[in-house]
Scaffold this active site. Sequence first.
Site, PDB file in Angstrom:
ATOM      1  N   LEU A 133       0.801  -1.228   0.000  1.00  0.00           N
ATOM      2  CA  LEU A 133       0.000   0.000   0.000  1.00  0.00           C
ATOM      3  C   LEU A 133       0.835   1.279   0.000  1.00  0.00           C
ATOM      4  CD1 LEU A 133      -2.769  -1.015   2.563  1.00  0.00           C
ATOM      5  CD2 LEU A 133      -3.026  -0.722   0.092  1.00  0.00           C
ATOM      6  N   SER A 134       2.147   1.153  -0.087  1.00  0.00           N
ATOM      7  CA  SER A 134       3.005   2.336   0.017  1.00  0.00           C
ATOM      8  C   SER A 134       3.050   3.143  -1.274  1.00  0.00           C
ATOM      9  CB  SER A 134       4.427   1.916   0.382  1.00  0.00           C
ATOM     10  OG  SER A 134       5.323   3.000   0.215  1.00  0.00           O
TER      11      SER A 134
END
Length: 198
Positions: free
Chosen positions: A11-12
């Site tokens: 999710l970065s």
Amino acid sequence: MAQIDYFFATLSPYCYLAEQRLEEVAAKHGATINYKPFDLIRAFGRTGGTPPKDRHISRIEYRAQELPRQAKKLGLPFNLQPAHWPTNGAPAAYAFIAAQNAGGGDLGKLAHAIFRAVWAEEKDIAEDAVVRACLSEAGFDPELANSGLLEGAETYARNLEDAVEAGVFGAPFYIIDGQRFWGQDRIADVDAYLAGDL
């Protein structure tokens, strides 16, 4: 042959901004990449970090300026407030681990497909169909989305322990011979290190 331990979070946004530049640098120097997806939010709690939603307003505002700037600089489409963030990044990580174990595709392309789904395509990587599409795009069997879930969960948890033990506190994070490099903007330093210039 050098090995790069690459700790990343599905999710970065900063992992998305890294694109496949690490893979290009590794190929240039004949290095191998050991991909290690891990739970960044849990790592924050163990290494003194703060999840984005709990940060001081000055940090939140800076992030809101910096991410679009970096995306523009790199020529990448980017949505600062994607429709499906935050979401559960574990299913995509488990599928990545299953693909890693199965072989036959391009892991760098798979990682970037996952990041791009979140930050440029308004897709939810917690959904099976999205994960399957990412696997297919990178040359893997889409059925891997539903295989090895227990092993994926165990590896994902072990990667977190490895990250904390190795001094990892953010993502993307690269470790070569004990040398640590944090951030998409440190790939040039990884390149220089592998060349023997750092």
